[in-house]
Design a protein around this motif. Structure first.
Motif, PDB file in Angstrom:
ATOM      1  N   GLY A  63      43.861 -13.164 -13.495  1.00  0.00           N
ATOM      2  CA  GLY A  63      43.967 -13.846 -14.805  1.00  0.00           C
ATOM      3  C   GLY A  63      45.224 -14.761 -14.946  1.00  0.00           C
ATOM      4  O   GLY A  63      45.965 -15.208 -13.996  1.00  0.00           O
TER       5      GLY A  63
ATOM      6  N   ASP B 212      41.761 -10.984 -15.697  1.00  0.00           N
ATOM      7  CA  ASP B 212      40.535 -11.308 -14.982  1.00  0.00           C
ATOM      8  C   ASP B 212      39.456 -10.342 -14.559  1.00  0.00           C
ATOM      9  O   ASP B 212      38.387 -10.311 -14.945  1.00  0.00           O
ATOM     10  CB  ASP B 212      40.927 -12.083 -13.739  1.00  0.00           C
ATOM     11  CG  ASP B 212      39.556 -13.316 -13.306  1.00  0.00           C
ATOM     12  OD1 ASP B 212      38.500 -13.059 -13.755  1.00  0.00           O
ATOM     13  OD2 ASP B 212      40.032 -14.034 -12.489  1.00  0.00           O
TER      14      ASP B 212
ATOM     15  N   TRP C  65      40.097 -13.771 -19.018  1.00  0.00           N
ATOM     16  CA  TRP C  65      40.482 -14.955 -18.337  1.00  0.00           C
ATOM     17  C   TRP C  65      39.217 -15.840 -18.155  1.00  0.00           C
ATOM     18  O   TRP C  65      39.700 -17.131 -18.071  1.00  0.00           O
ATOM     19  CB  TRP C  65      41.083 -14.517 -16.917  1.00  0.00           C
ATOM     20  CG  TRP C  65      41.456 -15.420 -16.074  1.00  0.00           C
ATOM     21  CD1 TRP C  65      41.188 -15.890 -14.935  1.00  0.00           C
ATOM     22  CD2 TRP C  65      42.605 -16.558 -16.686  1.00  0.00           C
ATOM     23  NE1 TRP C  65      41.967 -17.229 -14.593  1.00  0.00           N
ATOM     24  CE2 TRP C  65      42.652 -17.617 -15.546  1.00  0.00           C
ATOM     25  CE3 TRP C  65      43.210 -16.868 -17.757  1.00  0.00           C
ATOM     26  CZ2 TRP C  65      43.512 -18.526 -15.489  1.00  0.00           C
ATOM     27  CZ3 TRP C  65      44.164 -17.902 -17.829  1.00  0.00           C
ATOM     28  CH2 TRP C  65      44.346 -18.776 -16.734  1.00  0.00           C
ATOM     29  N   ARG C  66      38.190 -15.459 -18.067  1.00  0.00           N
ATOM     30  CA  ARG C  66      37.062 -16.257 -18.190  1.00  0.00           C
ATOM     31  C   ARG C  66      36.789 -17.434 -19.163  1.00  0.00           C
ATOM     32  O   ARG C  66      36.399 -18.446 -18.966  1.00  0.00           O
ATOM     33  CB  ARG C  66      35.902 -15.660 -17.596  1.00  0.00           C
ATOM     34  CG  ARG C  66      35.790 -15.056 -16.310  1.00  0.00           C
ATOM     35  CD  ARG C  66      35.861 -15.889 -15.069  1.00  0.00           C
ATOM     36  NE  ARG C  66      34.793 -16.642 -15.077  1.00  0.00           N
ATOM     37  CZ  ARG C  66      33.692 -16.480 -14.142  1.00  0.00           C
ATOM     38  NH1 ARG C  66      33.770 -15.150 -13.453  1.00  0.00           N
ATOM     39  NH2 ARG C  66      32.731 -17.186 -13.864  1.00  0.00           N
TER      40      ARG C  66
ATOM     41  N   ILE D 164      39.581 -19.235 -11.233  1.00  0.00           N
ATOM     42  CA  ILE D 164      39.284 -18.002 -11.131  1.00  0.00           C
ATOM     43  C   ILE D 164      40.283 -17.317 -10.256  1.00  0.00           C
ATOM     44  O   ILE D 164      40.414 -17.964  -9.055  1.00  0.00           O
ATOM     45  CB  ILE D 164      37.850 -17.942 -10.914  1.00  0.00           C
ATOM     46  CG1 ILE D 164      37.105 -18.379 -12.266  1.00  0.00           C
ATOM     47  CG2 ILE D 164      37.425 -16.465 -10.614  1.00  0.00           C
ATOM     48  CD1 ILE D 164      35.558 -18.494 -11.700  1.00  0.00           C
TER      49      ILE D 164
END
Length: 388
Positions: free
Chosen positions: A195, A371, A123-124, A103
């Motif tokens: 990200g 992200d 991005w998660r 992260i």
């Protein structure tokens, strides 16, 4: 959108992350001969400038303007307008499985709590968010200009705002890769919203769809460097973050954006002030977001940050060591003016070409999942693969 007035005839709205493939040159840079860095020319876009391997002058056209937005994990499609909303747009309840160490923003919050405000962004769960087009949309929306959350793509004789990247014609790059080899790839990011990204292949004689690219993900070689306009590099391999957990397709390899190694850490989802005033982090919660979705510089650092307050509209606390302006770090060689904004470093990676791949013509897909925004940046480039 944040606006920056350029010293020429065009005024461009700058969208968030501005990620673009530089080497090999992408189809999305189709207008590189029309979009110029010369202020005396008819069309001027300082963001066209880039860093490439040779150190020679590099013009990437408007390749940084091809993207999809309003693309949340758990959704089947992008809504094109919610690039900066922090919400479970589809009420899917989908929870990304990206490892904690990968992260890049708001890292100190309790995972999946209400303060983990970016948990619905691409991005998660790298590769899971939908895209509007596998090679991006010019300007980020399918509509004409002046659409919500658009990037104002300057129409040229080659492409127009809303055009699908998959409809761009092949662009002969002269790039030849060898099966089983490690081949260089370079991408540039103009605004870092955290990200990471992945490179994929699709046979040139097949339809360029996300499904096709997901069949052929490429692994990274374990080395990474920042690439500067004069061709010099800074090895950042020791801090590189590669991940193949919680990604789609399963086991596909991604890497986190490496610019934090040079002090160019992720920006907050609301932009800094329009004048790029160093040290000004006057960002608050933005209209249209859920109550607890506070978006400020205070939750963007890779370091320790205080959680957002519960009252919508109030400012978050700043980090213990607040980031200064992204392009004003002492590690960067010049003061923050138009020149240094244009010459932020690119990232040099090497991808591993499968030994068993069939020789022929391919399209290389670059996918960058943000992200702190619900955006995916995409470029596509033509290459040829030969047998070892």
């Amino acid at each position: 959108m944040m606006l920056r007035l350029l010293a020429a005839s065009s005024v461009l709205a700058l969208a968030d992350a501005h990620g673009a493939l530089v080497t090999p040159r992408s189809r999305n840079a189709v207008d590189f001969e029309e979009i110029t860095n010369n202020a005396s020319a008819g069309i001027h876009n300082v963001w066209a400038q880039c860093s490439n391997i040779t150190g020679a002058p590099c013009n990437n056209g408007q390749a940084t303007y091809w993207y999809s937005q309003g693309c949340f994990i758990g959704c089947d499609e992008c809504d094109h307008v919610s690039g900066r909303r922090q919400t479970d747009l589809c009420n899917s309840g989908f929870v990304g499985q990206l490892p904690d160490h990968a992260i890049s923003v708001n890292r100190d919050q309790v995972r999946d709590s209400k303060y983990d405000i970016y948990r619905h962004n691409p991005w998660r769960a790298p590769g899971f968010a939908p895209v509007a087009d596998a090679c991006g949309l010019a300007g980020g929306t399918p509509w004409a200009s002046m659409a919500p959350e658009e990037g104002q793509y300057v129409n040229t004789t080659h492409a127009r705002h809303g055009m699908k990247g998959t409809s761009l014609p092949p662009l002969d790059t002269g790039t030849v890769w060898t099966a089983g080899g490690e081949e260089p790839v370079v991408f540039a990011v103009k605004f870092n919203h955290g990200g990471g990204y992945s490179y994929r292949l699709c046979p040139a004689d097949e339809e360029l769809t996300e499904a096709c690219f997901q069949k052929h993900p490429l692994d990274f070689a374990p080395k990474q460097a920042l690439l500067f306009p004069n061709g010099s590099t800074l090895d950042v391999s020791a801090s590189a973050v590669f991940v193949n957990e919680g990604t789609s397709p399963a086991g596909s390899m991604w890497t986190r954006v490496a610019l934090s190694a040079a002090g160019l850490g992720p920006r907050c989802a609301c932009d800094l002030d329009n004048d790029y005033n160093p040290g000004d982090f006057s960002c608050g919660c933005k209209m249209g977001e859920q109550v607890d979705s506070c978006v400020t510089a205070g939750n963007c650092s890779l370091g320790h940050c205080e959680p957002c307050p519960e009252t919508a509209g109030s400012d978050c606390s700043r980090c213990d060591n607040p980031p200064i302006h992204p392009w004003g770090r002492s590690s960067f060689p010049q003061p923050c003016d138009d020149a240094c904004l244009a010459e932020s470093p690119s990232v040099l990676d090497h991808v591993i070409v499968p030994e068993t791949i069939k020789p022929g013509k391919y399209v290389l897909g670059f996918r960058y999942d943000c992200d702190s925004t619900a955006q995916v940046w995409s470029n596509c480039a033509d290459i040829t693969i030969v047998a070892a």
